[in-house]
Write a protein that holds these residues in place. Structure first.
Motif, PDB file in Angstrom:
ATOM      1  N   ARG A   1       0.886  -1.207  -0.055  1.00  0.00           N
ATOM      2  CA  ARG A   1      -0.081  -0.099  -0.081  1.00  0.00           C
ATOM      3  C   ARG A   1       0.980   1.241  -0.138  1.00  0.00           C
ATOM      4  NH1 ARG A   1      -2.562   3.523   3.883  1.00  0.00           N
ATOM      5  NH2 ARG A   1      -1.358   2.365   5.477  1.00  0.00           N
ATOM      6  N   LEU A   2       0.510   2.150  -0.783  1.00  0.00           N
ATOM      7  CA  LEU A   2       1.144   3.217  -0.982  1.00  0.00           C
ATOM      8  C   LEU A   2       1.048   4.375   0.223  1.00  0.00           C
ATOM      9  CD1 LEU A   2       0.576   4.280  -4.662  1.00  0.00           C
ATOM     10  CD2 LEU A   2       2.561   3.139  -3.733  1.00  0.00           C
TER      11      LEU A   2
ATOM     12  N   ALA B   1       5.419  15.052  -8.488  1.00  0.00           N
ATOM     13  CA  ALA B   1       5.740  14.342  -9.763  1.00  0.00           C
ATOM     14  C   ALA B   1       4.818  13.224 -10.017  1.00  0.00           C
ATOM     15  CB  ALA B   1       7.008  14.363 -10.093  1.00  0.00           C
ATOM     16  N   LEU B   2       4.732  12.348  -9.242  1.00  0.00           N
ATOM     17  CA  LEU B   2       4.173  11.249  -9.275  1.00  0.00           C
ATOM     18  C   LEU B   2       2.590  11.188  -9.465  1.00  0.00           C
ATOM     19  CD1 LEU B   2       4.069   7.868  -9.968  1.00  0.00           C
ATOM     20  CD2 LEU B   2       4.069   7.733  -7.533  1.00  0.00           C
ATOM     21  N   CYS B   3       1.899  12.127  -8.712  1.00  0.00           N
ATOM     22  CA  CYS B   3       0.414  12.400  -8.594  1.00  0.00           C
ATOM     23  C   CYS B   3       0.134  13.218  -9.887  1.00  0.00           C
ATOM     24  CB  CYS B   3       0.226  13.458  -7.492  1.00  0.00           C
ATOM     25  SG  CYS B   3       0.373  12.648  -5.555  1.00  0.00           S
ATOM     26  N   ARG B   4       1.024  14.276 -10.338  1.00  0.00           N
ATOM     27  CA  ARG B   4       0.771  14.729 -11.941  1.00  0.00           C
ATOM     28  C   ARG B   4       0.819  13.791 -13.000  1.00  0.00           C
ATOM     29  NH1 ARG B   4       4.812  18.528  -9.937  1.00  0.00           N
ATOM     30  NH2 ARG B   4       6.008  17.909 -11.697  1.00  0.00           N
ATOM     31  N   LEU B   5       1.946  12.727 -13.074  1.00  0.00           N
ATOM     32  CA  LEU B   5       2.041  11.784 -13.769  1.00  0.00           C
ATOM     33  C   LEU B   5       0.721  11.031 -13.907  1.00  0.00           C
ATOM     34  CD1 LEU B   5       3.873  10.407 -15.826  1.00  0.00           C
ATOM     35  CD2 LEU B   5       4.698   8.989 -14.413  1.00  0.00           C
ATOM     36  N   LEU B   6       0.203  10.484 -12.978  1.00  0.00           N
ATOM     37  CA  LEU B   6      -0.979   9.733 -12.885  1.00  0.00           C
ATOM     38  C   LEU B   6      -2.409  10.538 -12.855  1.00  0.00           C
ATOM     39  CD1 LEU B   6       0.295   6.774 -10.632  1.00  0.00           C
ATOM     40  CD2 LEU B   6       0.468   7.233 -13.122  1.00  0.00           C
ATOM     41  N   GLY B   7      -2.298  11.841 -12.516  1.00  0.00           N
ATOM     42  CA  GLY B   7      -3.573  12.742 -12.603  1.00  0.00           C
ATOM     43  C   GLY B   7      -4.459  12.315 -11.137  1.00  0.00           C
TER      44      GLY B   7
ATOM     45  N   SER C   1      -3.974  12.294  -1.548  1.00  0.00           N
ATOM     46  CA  SER C   1      -4.863  11.523  -0.644  1.00  0.00           C
ATOM     47  C   SER C   1      -5.709  10.239  -1.409  1.00  0.00           C
ATOM     48  CB  SER C   1      -6.074  12.492  -0.226  1.00  0.00           C
ATOM     49  OG  SER C   1      -6.778  12.978  -1.684  1.00  0.00           O
ATOM     50  N   ALA C   2      -5.745  10.437  -2.607  1.00  0.00           N
ATOM     51  CA  ALA C   2      -6.418   9.453  -3.353  1.00  0.00           C
ATOM     52  C   ALA C   2      -5.369   8.098  -3.635  1.00  0.00           C
ATOM     53  CB  ALA C   2      -6.823   9.657  -4.741  1.00  0.00           C
ATOM     54  N   MET C   3      -4.086   8.445  -3.905  1.00  0.00           N
ATOM     55  CA  MET C   3      -2.936   7.737  -4.081  1.00  0.00           C
ATOM     56  C   MET C   3      -2.968   6.780  -2.863  1.00  0.00           C
ATOM     57  SD  MET C   3      -1.746   7.888  -7.113  1.00  0.00           S
ATOM     58  CE  MET C   3       0.003   7.112  -6.889  1.00  0.00           C
TER      59      MET C   3
ATOM     60  N   SER D   1      -2.387   0.299  -4.088  1.00  0.00           N
ATOM     61  CA  SER D   1      -0.992  -0.031  -4.282  1.00  0.00           C
ATOM     62  C   SER D   1      -0.457  -0.259  -5.939  1.00  0.00           C
ATOM     63  CB  SER D   1      -0.626  -1.462  -3.571  1.00  0.00           C
ATOM     64  OG  SER D   1      -1.520  -2.250  -4.566  1.00  0.00           O
ATOM     65  N   PHE D   2       0.604  -0.411  -6.155  1.00  0.00           N
ATOM     66  CA  PHE D   2       0.947  -0.338  -7.525  1.00  0.00           C
ATOM     67  C   PHE D   2       0.139  -1.456  -8.331  1.00  0.00           C
ATOM     68  CE2 PHE D   2       5.010   1.930  -6.386  1.00  0.00           C
ATOM     69  CZ  PHE D   2       4.604   3.021  -7.428  1.00  0.00           C
TER      70      PHE D   2
END
Length: 569
Positions: A237-238, A244-250, A254-256, A260-261
């Motif tokens: 679990r993340l 940068a990762l949040c922008r990459l995945l949009g 908080s949602a991330m 998990s991956f």
């Protein structure tokens, strides 16, 4: 237009380029990364000498790595060239995209500047495009992002083929320089993060400062970063993701934390993710964005301990490689498709045909109490154009089922023979002109009639337009999943699976009728005809034998039609 050998050369170059780019991420330190960059040019890009000049904090460039000549490496490694001299060089000569080429006719003025140089010996060029010993080719490396911060310059010398690189070689070198810049930036980033991790573990009294240093390196890293749990019910679990990762995945941070991956990975890549080890594991896979699309990323894992015996966490570096993957697919498509028509080329046709064939043992089998000789060529001796006694030699009779063979192409258990899951390619057989219902992989060899006269009379531009239109008509006339390929010149091949003998004949007639209508080019109407030869791909034959069989039948049809026209005249 491409020669027949170019696709093979390009595929080989693409494989080498992919390997040396992959090697860039295996180095453990910045020094190893720089040497890997130099070694990759010599190993995979076809140059005998390569030098990596790295920008120092004061702006000057130092020779940080050299490959190809130990004497030159000992002489100039560690020497420094001024930024002014380098900017002068990068402003001279010819711009090949991001590359800079300075021919020997201009480079003589640089012989006395302070940039470290290694002079190679060699004869004067004998023809245009040959590499001169004093030619210079530079590939600048820029940091990723909006600006164009210079990280360093790659210089290369002595192409192994003795020629200045063409468009393909230039593109490969430019792509390699771009990936090298990313690898150098990431090596620096990893070094910074490793220092931060050491402080977190060993400097208990400086824990706050170390934690802040790590937080900044994590939060402000140009590439995506994530920390996940290891072990327990919440394994994977993340816990924390950077901007940068949040922008990459949009997705917001908080949602991330709800994922998990394994929740985000593309279904086809879940196996790749599960096979990636926690310590030092690397993988290239697709992660899901919030809008439902997927992006190609490179994952690199490290295990982090919170304290000497404290909880362990998984630190994952996520790099966006969507552009590189798109570029690789573009290069692969160019290497496997005809540049004029966009159809699969000779190499791709042979690859697809080879995938359907296997080396099924040829020999003698028993059928209904009598011996059948299975010929080396399933069509019998087709050198004279004959099809065998019943139209298609090598067909299956009812007795075959008693000996471990079925007419649908599957082998099942015979005496001492294990089940073979391969779907064998078989040829339809006819008995007295009746179709036995067997379906096979039809190979239709098409040769245009009258194309040469159009080319000679109206020029190659008109001929190219005719070939493009014929390719379009052939593609429109087949089913989804069938293959239309261009062998070269005015020859095309169609692969259509699941057809009987009558189906293949009907398809040839439909395609011929589709080609016959006039083609308008530059206001004039021109016509071409087409001759088709129908062969069948059968396991036990080679690709060359399959194509030769269809080619033979095409020439038989072409000659028979010519005889009919002469009699009619």
């Amino acid at each position: 237009m491409e020669t027949e050998s170019e696709p093979y050369v390009r595929l080989a170059t693409l494989r080498q380029l992919h390997q040396v780019v992959a090697n860039l991420n295996t180095a453990r330190s910045l020094a190893d990364t720089l040497q890997t960059v130099a070694d990759g040019i010599v190993a995979g890009l076809g140059y005998e000498l390569a030098c990596v000049n790295l920008v120092r904090p004061d702006g000057d460039l130092v020779v940080a790595a050299f490959a190809g000549n130990t004497a030159a490496e000992a002489l100039i490694t560690g020497r420094v060239g001024s930024r002014t001299s380098w900017e002068r060089r990068l402003g001279m000569g010819e711009a090949w995209g991001e590359l800079r080429f300075i021919p020997h006719t201009e480079g003589w003025v640089l012989l006395e500047d302070d940039v470290p140089q290694w002079y190679t010996e060699g004869p004067e060029p004998r023809f245009e495009g040959e590499w001169h010993p004093q030619d210079r080719l530079y590939a600048p490396m820029y940091a990723s992002g909006g600006g164009r911060e210079l990280l360093g310059v790659i210089s290369v010398d002595k192409p192994r083929n003795g020629r200045r690189p063409g468009a393909w070689g230039q593109e490969a070198l430019q792509m390699y320089a771009s990936q090298s810049a990313i690898a150098i930036s990431n090596a620096r980033l990893r070094a910074n993060m490793q220092r931060a991790l050491v402080r977190l573990e060993r400097e208990q009294q400086a824990l706050r400062a170390s934690e802040e240093s790590f937080r900044q390196a994590f939060e402000y890293a140009p590439s995506g970063m994530a920390i996940a749990e290891m072990g327990g019910d919440q394994h994977g679990r993340l816990l924390r993701t950077n901007d940068a990762l949040c922008r990459l995945l949009g997705r917001p941070a908080s949602a991330m934390r709800r994922y998990s991956f394994s929740d985000l990975v593309h279904p086809e890549d879940i196996g790749t993710l599960l096979r990636t080890s926690a310590e030092g594991g690397r993988a290239e896979l697709r992660l899901g964005r919030r809008d439902g699309t997927y992006v190609w990323v490179s994952l690199r894992n490290s295990v982090v301990a919170d304290a000497a015996d404290g909880p362990r966490f998984l630190l994952t570096h996520v790099e966006d490689i969507e552009e590189r993957k798109r570029h690789e697919l573009h290069l692969a498509h160019r290497a496997s498709h005809d540049a004029l028509t966009g159809l699969p080329n000779n190499a791709e046709l042979r690859a697809r045909l080879s995938a359907r064939l296997c080396e099924r043992p040829q020999g003698v089998r028993q059928e209904a109490g009598r011996t059948l000789d299975v010929p080396d060529y399933p069509y019998g001796d087709y050198a004279d154009g004959s099809y065998g006694e019943n139209g298609y030699a090598g067909g299956y009779d009812e007795g075959d089922a008693e000996n471990g063979f079925r007419a649908d192409g599957f082998d099942f258990d015979g005496p001492g023979i294990p089940y073979d899951h391969h779907v064998h390619a078989v040829a339809p057989a006819t008995d007295g002109g009746a179709d036995d219902g067997t379906k096979g992989l039809a190979v239709l060899f098409c040769d245009l009639d009258g194309f040469k006269s159009i080319n000679d009379r109206f020029g190659h531009n008109t001929g190219d337009a005719v070939l493009i239109e014929v390719a379009r008509r052939l593609t429109t006339g087949v089913r989804d999943g069938d293959t239309v390929a261009r062998l070269g010149g005015d020859e095309f091949v169609v692969l259509a699976d699941g057809l009987g003998a009558a189906d293949a004949a009907d398809l040839a007639v439909r395609l011929r009728n589709a080609i016959i209508p006039p083609i308008r080019v530059d206001g004039r109407a021109v016509r071409v005809g087409a001759s088709f030869g129908i062969g069948w791909a059968v396991c036990g034959m080679s690709v060359e034998e399959v194509l030769q069989s269809a080619d033979q039948r095409m020439y038989i049809e072409k000659r028979s039609r010519a005889k009919v026209h002469r009699r009619a005249g």
